[in-house]
Design a protein around this motif. Sequence first.
Motif, PDB file in Angstrom:
ATOM      1  N   GLY A   1       6.224   8.391  -1.375  1.00 42.78           N
ATOM      2  CA  GLY A   1       5.058   7.397  -1.157  1.00 42.78           C
ATOM      3  C   GLY A   1       3.968   8.368  -0.981  1.00 42.78           C
ATOM      4  O   GLY A   1       3.781   9.401  -1.339  1.00 42.78           O
ATOM      5  N   LYS A   2       2.869   7.523  -0.566  1.00 46.82           N
ATOM      6  CA  LYS A   2       1.451   8.275  -0.664  1.00 46.82           C
ATOM      7  C   LYS A   2       1.549   9.024   0.718  1.00 46.82           C
ATOM      8  O   LYS A   2       2.479   8.913   1.620  1.00 46.82           O
ATOM      9  CB  LYS A   2       0.491   7.459  -0.585  1.00 46.82           C
ATOM     10  CG  LYS A   2       0.194   6.471   0.283  1.00 46.82           C
ATOM     11  CD  LYS A   2      -0.762   5.533   0.384  1.00 46.82           C
ATOM     12  CE  LYS A   2      -1.070   4.560   1.537  1.00 46.82           C
ATOM     13  NZ  LYS A   2      -2.306   3.704   1.546  1.00 46.82           N
ATOM     14  N   ASP A   3       0.498  10.001   0.963  1.00 43.62           N
ATOM     15  CA  ASP A   3       0.441  10.598   2.225  1.00 43.62           C
ATOM     16  C   ASP A   3      -0.444   9.562   3.149  1.00 43.62           C
ATOM     17  O   ASP A   3      -1.553   9.616   3.352  1.00 43.62           O
ATOM     18  CB  ASP A   3      -0.727  11.862   1.789  1.00 43.62           C
ATOM     19  CG  ASP A   3      -0.567  12.726   3.023  1.00 43.62           C
ATOM     20  OD1 ASP A   3      -0.131  12.458   4.215  1.00 43.62           O
ATOM     21  OD2 ASP A   3      -1.629  13.943   2.960  1.00 43.62           O
TER      22      ASP A   3
ATOM     23  N   SER B   1       0.830  -1.173   0.160  1.00 44.37           N
ATOM     24  CA  SER B   1       0.091  -0.016  -0.065  1.00 44.37           C
ATOM     25  C   SER B   1       0.789   1.103   0.138  1.00 44.37           C
ATOM     26  O   SER B   1       0.567   2.425  -0.226  1.00 44.37           O
ATOM     27  CB  SER B   1      -0.943   0.042   1.241  1.00 44.37           C
ATOM     28  OG  SER B   1      -0.269  -0.178   2.307  1.00 44.37           O
ATOM     29  N   THR B   2       2.143   0.997   0.104  1.00 48.65           N
ATOM     30  CA  THR B   2       3.053   2.210   0.569  1.00 48.65           C
ATOM     31  C   THR B   2       3.360   2.905  -0.999  1.00 48.65           C
ATOM     32  O   THR B   2       3.600   4.101  -1.044  1.00 48.65           O
ATOM     33  CB  THR B   2       4.135   1.901   1.144  1.00 48.65           C
ATOM     34  OG1 THR B   2       5.060   1.209   0.292  1.00 48.65           O
ATOM     35  CG2 THR B   2       4.078   1.399   2.546  1.00 48.65           C
ATOM     36  N   GLY B   3       3.289   2.213  -1.962  1.00 52.03           N
ATOM     37  CA  GLY B   3       3.760   2.633  -3.190  1.00 52.03           C
ATOM     38  C   GLY B   3       5.300   2.730  -3.398  1.00 52.03           C
ATOM     39  O   GLY B   3       5.996   3.341  -4.351  1.00 52.03           O
TER      40      GLY B   3
ATOM     41  N   ASN C   1       5.941  10.004   7.759  1.00 48.48           N
ATOM     42  CA  ASN C   1       4.920  10.166   6.675  1.00 48.48           C
ATOM     43  C   ASN C   1       5.549   9.592   5.359  1.00 48.48           C
ATOM     44  O   ASN C   1       6.642   9.853   4.840  1.00 48.48           O
ATOM     45  CB  ASN C   1       4.357  11.468   6.171  1.00 48.48           C
ATOM     46  CG  ASN C   1       2.845  11.140   5.503  1.00 48.48           C
ATOM     47  OD1 ASN C   1       3.129  10.899   4.321  1.00 48.48           O
ATOM     48  ND2 ASN C   1       1.851  11.681   6.142  1.00 48.48           N
ATOM     49  N   TRP C   2       4.933   8.596   4.502  1.00 51.11           N
ATOM     50  CA  TRP C   2       5.458   8.097   3.374  1.00 51.11           C
ATOM     51  C   TRP C   2       5.870   9.144   2.216  1.00 51.11           C
ATOM     52  O   TRP C   2       6.550   9.003   1.451  1.00 51.11           O
ATOM     53  CB  TRP C   2       4.478   7.057   2.745  1.00 51.11           C
ATOM     54  CG  TRP C   2       4.797   5.633   3.529  1.00 51.11           C
ATOM     55  CD1 TRP C   2       3.724   5.321   4.303  1.00 51.11           C
ATOM     56  CD2 TRP C   2       5.831   5.036   3.550  1.00 51.11           C
ATOM     57  NE1 TRP C   2       4.339   3.822   4.855  1.00 51.11           N
ATOM     58  CE2 TRP C   2       5.770   3.610   4.317  1.00 51.11           C
ATOM     59  CE3 TRP C   2       7.084   5.049   2.927  1.00 51.11           C
ATOM     60  CZ2 TRP C   2       6.523   2.750   4.671  1.00 51.11           C
ATOM     61  CZ3 TRP C   2       8.071   4.053   3.197  1.00 51.11           C
ATOM     62  CH2 TRP C   2       7.678   2.902   4.181  1.00 51.11           C
ATOM     63  N   LYS C   3       4.867  10.195   2.297  1.00 49.50           N
ATOM     64  CA  LYS C   3       4.971  10.994   1.184  1.00 49.50           C
ATOM     65  C   LYS C   3       6.501  11.922   1.317  1.00 49.50           C
ATOM     66  O   LYS C   3       6.707  12.598   0.381  1.00 49.50           O
ATOM     67  CB  LYS C   3       3.823  12.241   1.481  1.00 49.50           C
ATOM     68  CG  LYS C   3       3.994  13.276   2.683  1.00 49.50           C
ATOM     69  CD  LYS C   3       2.792  14.099   2.492  1.00 49.50           C
ATOM     70  CE  LYS C   3       2.953  14.833   3.799  1.00 49.50           C
ATOM     71  NZ  LYS C   3       1.705  16.179   4.058  1.00 49.50           N
TER      72      LYS C   3
ATOM     73  N   ASN D   1       0.769   0.440   5.238  1.00 45.68           N
ATOM     74  CA  ASN D   1       1.679   1.400   5.394  1.00 45.68           C
ATOM     75  C   ASN D   1       2.826   1.126   6.416  1.00 45.68           C
ATOM     76  O   ASN D   1       3.644   1.763   6.866  1.00 45.68           O
ATOM     77  CB  ASN D   1       1.016   2.748   5.780  1.00 45.68           C
ATOM     78  CG  ASN D   1       0.038   3.164   5.047  1.00 45.68           C
ATOM     79  OD1 ASN D   1      -0.019   3.338   3.914  1.00 45.68           O
ATOM     80  ND2 ASN D   1      -1.231   3.368   5.727  1.00 45.68           N
TER      81      ASN D   1
END
Length: 287
Positions: A149-151, A122-124, A143-145, A204
């Motif tokens: 990655g995504k927020d 799911s993290t991308g 945070n993955w962003k 995540n």
Amino acid sequence: MKWFGKMTTITLAATLLLGSYSGSATAAASKLSGKIVINGSSALLPLSLQAASEFKKLHPKVRISASAAGSVTGPQSVRKGIADIGACDWDASTDVPGFKKFDGQVANKVAVIPFAAIVNKSTGVTELSTKELQDIFSGKVTNWKEVGGKDADIVVVNRAFGSGTRVNFQLKALKGTDFISKGDNYKEVKSSGDMKTAVETTPNAIGYIDLVYVTDKMNAVKIDNVAPTTDNVINGKYKVWSYGYYMTKGQPTGATKAFIEYIQSAKFQNGSLKKLKFIPITAMKEA
């Protein structure tokens, strides 16, 4: 290896106590007997189980039990006299950061273990730098962003103290950077099987594991643009690996000695061991 997908319990224990064997004349003629108890590294458990299954066919009179509760429990069990072999992801006959040596024990090298940083799909995220890994596992990046990655909040999954995988990942992937140890988005697990399940099922999440446990339900990320593959370990590009050891009280003898020699044999090293995504000890220049 049909048993592999079922190894998700904390103890990751297995006992191979087969009945009579009607195989080859060599097995029927084997007079080797005894009982071998293995405890310790969950990273090495798949190797121990596979080798025990093969060895039992050659030597039906030998009983072998294998369990895993973390690397440090291997040499501890040998010292207490409750195990013949202590599987460990470091040479426990020498001092390493956080652990004193176990006097009187011999380190028998049995495999090369590649480790990987893993993330929930799911993290991308498919690649991280050493600095990004350090910042994530120390809690600076949450945070993955912040790392492409995504927020979404990062969930850090760590192995409990005493894990050889933890020792090696911290030293070699994080260059000694300390882990965070608490927080709403922090989890600790006791074994490689538990790490596998946690990262696969927790959105995540990020963790680390040896290659034998990596599945298509997670991403094993590149570190500094280098993929965690056996080829990259052998060619020196990927540095997050260690030798795996069977610790014994003094030099091994009898059935224990024969079992270790079987694992170290070219047949097993270049056969079942490689199929499990370990690397033969002779493949490394340091071997």
